[in-house]
Design a protein around this motif. Structure first.
Motif, PDB file in Angstrom:
ATOM      1  N   PRO A  83      31.840  51.026   6.911  1.00 34.62           N
ATOM      2  CA  PRO A  83      32.402  52.053   5.624  1.00 34.62           C
ATOM      3  C   PRO A  83      31.497  53.319   5.739  1.00 34.62           C
ATOM      4  O   PRO A  83      32.028  54.337   5.394  1.00 34.62           O
ATOM      5  CB  PRO A  83      32.306  51.384   4.603  1.00 34.62           C
ATOM      6  CG  PRO A  83      31.262  50.299   4.784  1.00 34.62           C
ATOM      7  CD  PRO A  83      31.441  49.805   6.036  1.00 34.62           C
ATOM      8  N   ARG A  84      30.408  53.382   6.315  1.00 38.73           N
ATOM      9  CA  ARG A  84      29.781  54.557   6.418  1.00 38.73           C
ATOM     10  C   ARG A  84      30.172  55.889   6.734  1.00 38.73           C
ATOM     11  O   ARG A  84      30.121  56.797   6.258  1.00 38.73           O
ATOM     12  CB  ARG A  84      28.183  54.240   7.013  1.00 38.73           C
ATOM     13  CG  ARG A  84      27.343  55.702   6.887  1.00 38.73           C
ATOM     14  CD  ARG A  84      25.892  55.350   7.373  1.00 38.73           C
ATOM     15  NE  ARG A  84      25.157  56.632   7.543  1.00 38.73           N
ATOM     16  CZ  ARG A  84      24.655  57.123   6.433  1.00 38.73           C
ATOM     17  NH1 ARG A  84      24.423  56.520   5.268  1.00 38.73           N
ATOM     18  NH2 ARG A  84      23.908  58.288   6.695  1.00 38.73           N
ATOM     19  N   TYR A  85      30.695  55.647   8.146  1.00 42.34           N
ATOM     20  CA  TYR A  85      31.462  56.504   8.732  1.00 42.34           C
ATOM     21  C   TYR A  85      33.155  56.427   8.829  1.00 42.34           C
ATOM     22  O   TYR A  85      33.782  56.615   9.653  1.00 42.34           O
ATOM     23  CB  TYR A  85      30.989  56.683  10.073  1.00 42.34           C
ATOM     24  CG  TYR A  85      29.662  56.875  10.394  1.00 42.34           C
ATOM     25  CD1 TYR A  85      29.088  58.257  10.100  1.00 42.34           C
ATOM     26  CD2 TYR A  85      28.516  56.035  10.532  1.00 42.34           C
ATOM     27  CE1 TYR A  85      27.905  58.535  10.296  1.00 42.34           C
ATOM     28  CE2 TYR A  85      27.426  56.170  10.681  1.00 42.34           C
ATOM     29  CZ  TYR A  85      26.836  57.420  10.492  1.00 42.34           C
ATOM     30  OH  TYR A  85      25.561  57.749  10.597  1.00 42.34           O
ATOM     31  N   GLY A  86      33.376  55.498   7.661  1.00 41.49           N
ATOM     32  CA  GLY A  86      34.812  55.207   7.446  1.00 41.49           C
ATOM     33  C   GLY A  86      35.820  56.231   7.425  1.00 41.49           C
ATOM     34  O   GLY A  86      36.920  55.966   8.211  1.00 41.49           O
ATOM     35  N   TYR A  87      35.731  57.144   6.744  1.00 39.51           N
ATOM     36  CA  TYR A  87      36.526  58.138   6.570  1.00 39.51           C
ATOM     37  C   TYR A  87      36.836  58.974   7.757  1.00 39.51           C
ATOM     38  O   TYR A  87      38.097  59.076   8.481  1.00 39.51           O
ATOM     39  CB  TYR A  87      36.221  59.366   5.611  1.00 39.51           C
ATOM     40  CG  TYR A  87      36.613  58.745   4.077  1.00 39.51           C
ATOM     41  CD1 TYR A  87      37.737  58.353   3.610  1.00 39.51           C
ATOM     42  CD2 TYR A  87      35.392  58.653   3.340  1.00 39.51           C
ATOM     43  CE1 TYR A  87      38.087  57.813   2.212  1.00 39.51           C
ATOM     44  CE2 TYR A  87      35.715  58.278   1.849  1.00 39.51           C
ATOM     45  CZ  TYR A  87      36.960  57.974   1.494  1.00 39.51           C
ATOM     46  OH  TYR A  87      37.218  57.273   0.205  1.00 39.51           O
ATOM     47  N   ALA A  88      35.743  59.208   8.496  1.00 40.28           N
ATOM     48  CA  ALA A  88      36.147  59.931   9.885  1.00 40.28           C
ATOM     49  C   ALA A  88      36.677  59.097  11.030  1.00 40.28           C
ATOM     50  O   ALA A  88      37.515  59.557  11.791  1.00 40.28           O
ATOM     51  CB  ALA A  88      34.552  60.599  10.295  1.00 40.28           C
ATOM     52  N   ILE A  89      36.056  58.095  11.038  1.00 45.75           N
ATOM     53  CA  ILE A  89      36.612  57.037  12.303  1.00 45.75           C
ATOM     54  C   ILE A  89      38.031  56.649  11.908  1.00 45.75           C
ATOM     55  O   ILE A  89      38.928  56.432  12.546  1.00 45.75           O
ATOM     56  CB  ILE A  89      35.665  55.900  12.178  1.00 45.75           C
ATOM     57  CG1 ILE A  89      34.183  56.109  12.816  1.00 45.75           C
ATOM     58  CG2 ILE A  89      36.362  54.796  13.348  1.00 45.75           C
ATOM     59  CD1 ILE A  89      34.265  57.097  14.018  1.00 45.75           C
ATOM     60  N   GLY A  90      38.188  56.324  10.344  1.00 48.72           N
ATOM     61  CA  GLY A  90      39.471  55.866  10.217  1.00 48.72           C
ATOM     62  C   GLY A  90      40.533  56.948  10.286  1.00 48.72           C
ATOM     63  O   GLY A  90      41.683  56.536  10.560  1.00 48.72           O
ATOM     64  N   ALA A  91      40.319  58.161   9.948  1.00 49.22           N
ATOM     65  CA  ALA A  91      41.201  59.356   9.883  1.00 49.22           C
ATOM     66  C   ALA A  91      41.570  59.608  11.555  1.00 49.22           C
ATOM     67  O   ALA A  91      42.800  59.751  11.752  1.00 49.22           O
ATOM     68  CB  ALA A  91      40.566  60.574   9.675  1.00 49.22           C
TER      69      ALA A  91
END
Length: 412
Positions: free
Chosen positions: A195-203
């Motif tokens: 989840p640390r880089y979740g927003y960027a990777i998830g996007a």
């Protein structure tokens, strides 16, 4: 020359046996509980397979394999109460066959041997992954991807069909498999990084399904988490990387020559998007702690079917417009379709270029128009879903993407 090949084959057979034997020796154990085969047994078996193939061919190799199978079965029967697995037994028979394969193709045999050794070394991690980490949904979707890629795709005819020759079943299946596979890569990366880089990777991962929906999801979350506005806006902009990458993959799969024609505009758009998103992200004060946003699963049958129908429908419409109204009709249809989805327009135009109905130069403008209109439609989505502050970060990124892409046509 023959002597050189013979030495290379023997060395490859010995190397495969030693590689697998080393791994088995480390887990062989000691005393009466030790396994039946180790370094020496596997090394000799590899050489045995090579020599047998050289001396007697397939018939003698079959007899030796049968004898070895009897010995292996006896060893397994004696210790089945201690170790019910048959990995070592199967590995020994495989080493025999790979040793024989070294007589004809040492490189192929060595590659297979290395892969087998890797499976043996990482057995515990593979077991943990299958039992603890892999969910039932992921298993189902993985099987679905394999069925489509290995069964449906090879059976699809590779020719243009229909009244306007607008549909190529092989191309449609290839694009579907590619979209599912790319989504899977993003899903795996998201699972690994956490989840640390979740927003960027998830996007980025979600962008392969729908960048527009991803921006809408980020906008809704920005209203709930205003402290993370810049991070969410940067993630929304990064979803455009998926759009540009997917367009490049589609062009490469359908008409590689058109991809070379549009390489500089696509690269310019990718670079501008990445740099702008990075600048916005670096200005963010705090890192989000929520879970990554996902749009659908890693393998989505519904999304694949929708994509197939969309590609087919827009491809037929573009072909009809070309037939009745010429190149101007294609430009108009690509522009209108681009407001909803850039990938379907890109695929249909590339298909027209692949079938020879459009020249590469004539096909370039509709592709750029489709991507540009899609980028501009996301500005409205960002404003409606995330409000004025969210849109103030996203809209400049979308305009920068569009401008850089058209400036890239100068370099092309």
């Amino acid at each position: 020359m023959t002597q050189t090949l013979g030495i290379a084959g023997a060395a490859a057979a010995l190397g495969i046996g030693m590689l697998v034997g080393l791994e088995r020796e480390r887990h062989k154990g000691e005393g009466e509980h030790r396994a039946f085969a180790g370094l020496r047994t596997y090394s000799i078996t590899g050489l045995l397979g090579y020599v047998t193939q050289q001396v007697g061919g397939a018939l003698l190799l079959g007899l030796i394999a049968l004898c070895l199978a009897v010995l292996v079965s006896t060893a397994y029967w004696k210790r089945q109460d201690k170790d019910p697995g048959i990995t070592s037994e199967v590995a020994l028979l495989t080493v025999l066959v790979l040793g024989a394969l070294c007589a004809a193709s040492p490189a192929l045999a060595t590659a297979i041997g290395v892969v087998m050794a890797g499976l043996l070394v990482y057995r515990q991690k593979l077991h943990d992954f299958a039992r603890s980490q892999l969910t039932d949904a992921e298993m189902r979707d993985g099987l679905l991807l394999l069925v489509v890629a290995l069964v449906v795709l090879p059976l699809a005819p590779d020719r243009f069909i229909g009244p306007y020759e607008a549909v190529n079943p092989r191309t449609i299946c290839t694009l579907t498999v590619m979209l599912m596979a790319v989504g899977a890569v993003g899903h795996v990366a998201e699972r690994i990084l956490g989840p640390r880089y979740g927003y960027a990777i998830g996007a980025i991962a979600s962008g392969f399904a729908s960048s527009t929906v991803t921006i809408a999801a980020m906008g809704h979350r920005a209203l709930k988490e205003p402290d993370h506005l810049r991070t969410l806006a940067a993630a929304a902009i990064l979803s455009n990387l998926a759009t540009m990458t997917q367009a490049a993959l589609i062009l490469g799969a359908v008409e590689p020559a058109l991809l070379r024609q549009l390489a500089w505009p696509l690269l310019a758009g990718l670079a501008a998007t990445a740099l702008y998103a990075l600048g916005v992200m670096l200005r963010a004060r705090t890192a989000p702690t929520g879970q990554p946003v996902q749009v659908g699963g890693a393998f989505d049958l519904k999304l694949a079917l929708i994509m197939v129908l969309t590609l087919t429908g827009i491809g037929v419409v573009s072909s009809v417009m070309l037939y009745h109204f010429g190149q101007m009709g294609v430009i108009v249809s690509a522009t209108l379709a681009g407001f909803a989805d850039a990938h379907a327009s890109t695929a249909s135009i590339a298909a027209l270029a692949s079938s020879g109905q459009l020249t590469l130069v004539a096909a370039s403008t509709p592709v750029l128009l489709a991507i540009s209109c899609n980028a501009l439609s996301k500005c409205l989505v960002a404003w409606v879903t995330g409000g004025r502050r969210f849109a103030a970060y996203v809209i400049p990124g979308q305009l920068l993407l569009t401008g850089a892409m058209w400036l890239g046509t100068v370099a092309a």
